[in-house]
Design a protein around this motif. Structure first.
Motif, mmCIF file in Angstrom:
data_model
loop_
_atom_site.group_PDB
_atom_site.id
_atom_site.type_symbol
_atom_site.label_atom_id
_atom_site.label_comp_id
_atom_site.label_asym_id
_atom_site.label_seq_id
_atom_site.Cartn_x
_atom_site.Cartn_y
_atom_site.Cartn_z
ATOM 1 N N LEU A 1 11.154 -3.635 -2.175
ATOM 2 C CA LEU A 1 9.785 -3.487 -1.659
ATOM 3 C C LEU A 1 9.603 -2.133 -0.995
ATOM 4 C CD1 LEU A 1 9.312 -7.036 -0.087
ATOM 5 C CD2 LEU A 1 8.477 -6.215 -2.301
ATOM 6 N N ASN A 2 8.387 -1.677 -0.987
ATOM 7 C CA ASN A 2 8.047 -0.394 -0.377
ATOM 8 C C ASN A 2 7.648 -0.613 1.085
ATOM 9 O OD1 ASN A 2 7.166 2.115 0.356
ATOM 10 N ND2 ASN A 2 5.476 2.220 -1.107
ATOM 11 N N PRO A 3 8.445 -0.135 2.053
ATOM 12 C CA PRO A 3 8.127 -0.367 3.465
ATOM 13 C C PRO A 3 6.871 0.360 3.934
ATOM 14 C CG PRO A 3 9.985 1.123 3.266
ATOM 15 C CD PRO A 3 9.698 0.620 1.889
ATOM 16 N N GLU B 1 -3.517 -7.499 6.072
ATOM 17 C CA GLU B 1 -3.629 -6.115 6.516
ATOM 18 C C GLU B 1 -2.474 -5.274 5.977
ATOM 19 O OE1 GLU B 1 -1.379 -8.158 9.963
ATOM 20 O OE2 GLU B 1 -2.792 -8.656 8.350
ATOM 21 N N ASP B 2 -2.766 -3.992 5.747
ATOM 22 C CA ASP B 2 -1.732 -3.072 5.278
ATOM 23 C C ASP B 2 -0.852 -2.650 6.455
ATOM 24 O OD1 ASP B 2 -2.529 -3.036 2.621
ATOM 25 O OD2 ASP B 2 -4.059 -1.503 3.009
ATOM 26 N N ILE B 3 0.454 -2.655 6.248
ATOM 27 C CA ILE B 3 1.405 -2.255 7.281
ATOM 28 C C ILE B 3 2.333 -1.200 6.694
ATOM 29 C CG2 ILE B 3 3.300 -2.997 8.781
ATOM 30 C CD1 ILE B 3 2.046 -5.767 8.842
ATOM 31 N N ASN B 4 2.414 -0.080 7.392
ATOM 32 C CA ASN B 4 3.279 1.032 6.972
ATOM 33 C C ASN B 4 4.380 1.196 8.025
ATOM 34 O OD1 ASN B 4 4.515 3.471 6.385
ATOM 35 N ND2 ASN B 4 2.617 4.458 5.732
ATOM 36 N N LEU B 5 5.554 0.627 7.747
ATOM 37 C CA LEU B 5 6.638 0.678 8.727
ATOM 38 C C LEU B 5 7.159 2.105 8.937
ATOM 39 C CD1 LEU B 5 8.795 -2.496 7.996
ATOM 40 C CD2 LEU B 5 6.931 -2.188 9.610
ATOM 41 N N ILE B 6 7.114 2.925 7.913
ATOM 42 C CA ILE B 6 7.584 4.310 8.049
ATOM 43 C C ILE B 6 6.690 5.059 9.038
ATOM 44 C CG2 ILE B 6 8.037 6.469 6.854
ATOM 45 C CD1 ILE B 6 9.916 4.234 6.048
#
Length: 318
Positions: free
Chosen positions: A261-263, A272-277
């Motif tokens: 998966l793309n973090p 909701e969109d979550i961008n861990l980076i």
């Protein structure tokens, strides 16, 4: 589109104040103490003068083995005056809550399936029958997968630290002492005794000045050291908070990547969109900004302390 919430909150009652206490009275006590020592030393000088032979007595000057006189020595010392200037450090600190979330996604799965790929004839009793040719063929299907991983919910609150940075200036205080001066004409046991006493008083006056400056320097250092320690403790606590938060997020990133998966693009419970980076990078930036402020305050204290002690080290004569 709803984003992972990062709110900025000013903690009106959450301002951390320095616990250090330092005021001008500390220096005044030291100055008074040494003023009394100088007064005592001058009295000793007068005692030597009273006990020495009087060169003005009739016939005394001819037989004197030494000349004795009181010499006024003018000098000045620097008395530190301290002003505590409050400096407000304001920076953002994270409050990261790691919540276990279930993430479902479609993943291609390959299975081998028997399929008819042709027929072949079978002869029996002049009769022909056709049999199917079955072959295992790979078939790719999209199957729903589910993993459970910790996803951060981050709140960033503004932390305020009020630290008192000492500002010190030196105030020149003029002083004077009447010190005995002996010029030896002929060395005798009695002359040597008086000469040694006179030199001893002069040497002690120098030592008193040095000792006073040393106590002033220690008091200055103690004040700055207290302020520095407060800031270093705050820095250490922040380091722990940021490191724990970043480590949790790094673990989540690694788990997501291990599952293909793309973090930088995952969905929360509400879609909701979550961008861990991006979350991790923002925390690292806030850590850098906070540390820059604290390190700058510590460096300013170091400079102020060095300047103050350097001024003490300058010997001034009135």
């Amino acid at each position: 589109m709803k984003k992972l919430f990062i709110t900025m909150t000013l903690l009106l009652n959450g301002i951390a104040y320095s616990q250090c206490s330092f005021d001008q009275a500390t220096f005044d006590v030291i100055a008074t103490k040494y003023q009394n020592d100088f007064t005592t030393l001058e009295k000793r000088s007068q005692d030597i003068a009273d006990e020495a032979p009087n060169p003005n007595a009739v016939g005394a000057a001819i037989n004197m083995d030494f000349d004795f006189k009181m010499v006024r020595k003018d000098f000045s010392c620097s008395i530190p005056q301290i002003t505590m200037k409050d400096k407000k450090l304001s920076f953002d600190t994270p409050q990261v809550t790691m919540k276990l979330k279930s993430i479902k996604f479609k993943k291609p799965v390959t299975k081998m399936v028997l399929k008819k790929t042709g027929q072949y004839p079978v002869f029996k009793d002049w009769t022909v029958k056709w049999k199917d040719i079955l072959t295992s063929v790979p078939v790719v299907t999209m199957e729903e997968q589910e993993i459970k991983t910790k996803i951060p919910e981050v709140k960033v609150e503004t932390t305020n630290i009020i630290t008192a940075i000492p500002e010190i200036k030196m105030v020149k205080k003029d002083m004077s002492l009447n010190l005995p001066s002996v010029t030896v004409k002929k060395v005798t046991a009695e002359v040597k005794k008086i000469e040694d006493r006179a030199k001893g008083v002069s040497v002690e006056s120098e030592k008193l000045q040095e000792s006073q400056n040393e106590e002033f320097a220690q008091a200055i250092h103690k004040s700055f050291e207290c302020q520095r320690t407060d800031l270093i403790v705050s820095r250490t606590n922040l380091e722990s908070e940021f490191s724990t938060s970043v480590s949790e997020i790094e673990n989540s990133i690694a788990q997501l990547r291990a599952n293909g998966l793309n973090p930088e693009s995952i969905k929360g419970d509400q879609g909701e969109d979550i961008n861990l980076i991006a979350i991790r990078d923002e925390l690292l930036l806030k850590k850098k900004e906070a540390f820059e402020q604290i390190d700058a305050a510590i460096e300013k204290m170091n400079t102020e302390e060095k300047n103050a002690i350097s001024m003490l080290a300058k010997k001034t004569e009135a």
